[in-house]
Design a protein around this motif. Sequence first.
Motif, PDB file in Angstrom:
ATOM      1  N   UNK A  35       7.309  29.880  61.245  1.00 30.36           N
ATOM      2  CA  UNK A  35       7.370  31.352  60.959  1.00 30.36           C
ATOM      3  C   UNK A  35       6.528  31.463  59.705  1.00 30.36           C
ATOM      4  N   UNK A  36       5.683  32.278  59.449  1.00 28.93           N
ATOM      5  CA  UNK A  36       4.728  32.283  58.019  1.00 28.93           C
ATOM      6  C   UNK A  36       4.277  33.951  58.063  1.00 28.93           C
ATOM      7  N   UNK A  37       3.612  34.052  57.182  1.00 29.82           N
ATOM      8  CA  UNK A  37       2.970  35.218  56.832  1.00 29.82           C
ATOM      9  C   UNK A  37       1.461  35.232  56.609  1.00 29.82           C
ATOM     10  N   UNK A  68       2.777  34.282  62.658  1.00 33.21           N
ATOM     11  CA  UNK A  68       2.587  34.893  61.410  1.00 33.21           C
ATOM     12  C   UNK A  68       2.697  36.637  61.216  1.00 33.21           C
ATOM     13  N   UNK A  69       3.713  36.799  60.434  1.00 31.32           N
ATOM     14  CA  UNK A  69       3.905  38.391  60.178  1.00 31.32           C
ATOM     15  C   UNK A  69       3.152  38.915  59.170  1.00 31.32           C
ATOM     16  N   UNK A  70       2.661  40.098  59.639  1.00 29.55           N
ATOM     17  CA  UNK A  70       1.384  40.924  58.412  1.00 29.55           C
ATOM     18  C   UNK A  70       2.113  40.890  57.206  1.00 29.55           C
ATOM     19  N   UNK A  71       1.198  40.919  56.096  1.00 35.46           N
ATOM     20  CA  UNK A  71       1.201  41.403  54.737  1.00 35.46           C
ATOM     21  C   UNK A  71       0.672  42.873  54.645  1.00 35.46           C
ATOM     22  N   UNK A  72       1.219  43.354  53.525  1.00 33.71           N
ATOM     23  CA  UNK A  72       0.683  44.751  53.220  1.00 33.71           C
ATOM     24  C   UNK A  72       0.618  44.892  51.748  1.00 33.71           C
TER      25      UNK A  72
END
Length: 340
Positions: free
Chosen positions: A161-163, A323-327
């Motif tokens: 799990x990452x970003x 990969x979860x999104x960064x904002x």
Amino acid sequence: MTVDEGRRITITAIAQEAGVSVPTVSRVLNGRNDVAPQTRERVEELLRRHGYRRRATRPRAGASLIDLIFNDLDSPWAVEIIRGVEDVAHASGVGTVVSAIHRRSTSTRQWLQNLRTRATDGVILVASDLAPPVHAELRRLNVPMVLVDPAGVPNLDIPTIGATNWAGGLRATEHLLSLGHRRIGFIAGPPRLLCSRARLDGYRAALDAAGIPLRDELVLPGDFYHESGYSGGSALLDLDEPPTAIFASSDQMAFGAYEAVRRRGLRVPDDVSVVGFDDLPEARWASPPLTTVRQPLAEMGLLAARTVLRLAGGEPLDTPRVELSTDLVVRDSSAPYARR
């Protein structure tokens, strides 16, 4: 591997032949519904085939646990991960054991020894290398595992799990470029971590796309902690031609850069814009509130816990890598470049 008919049948032997964890077999025996149907059927068939009879004893203490392993715990970043894991564990009736191994082999050995003495549904390792001996031992114990923000290139047989760290580094740098900044300092994270390298690559890509050459004197090493942000920020501001903006690849280093700016009689963002990475809870309460790249730390912990429990229940995963999104969260620490 098959169970030897000549020896006493144990849950561990059944789990090894079924290719599942010991807690999964315990779930089937206890009639719990959080086991995939195909896995339940396979385990029940083995229990029938080998004539397993449950002993009339109390269940082993420590069952229904998630082990959450950090290198260190002295960071609000770790607290956010723990919060996400604990939300899922609490809702699932599962306990959480949090350990810090401090990158020492003795601590790792002690943790493995503790793991052998208790039933655990799975292990979540955070920002860590999974050394081959540790990997082999967890496989031997049939313990499901998930890596959060792995240190090196992910091993495809272990869920991670990452970003989107590269995209976050790119977006932060593009934001400063859009404000007119051309000399943008960068304070990097530990080079051994994949996320650190990705953020630096995003910074480089944004400069390259804008036609701005990368200057080595504007890239300083750091370790994600406040002190390295202060020392990196100080070194940048002491250059003959200091940067007009600093992108620190963690919020804690950005706060250290704040201090470096203040101690030189300068102000953020009037004299130097500062951008961080993480969006820790204190970022919005800093003075001034910090512009930063939000990575969903609690959500990463939440998804890691859900993943490890799915594995413990014998359920298949849609993909081994998420990969979860960064904002980008724009606040008051970044402002247009004012030529002086």
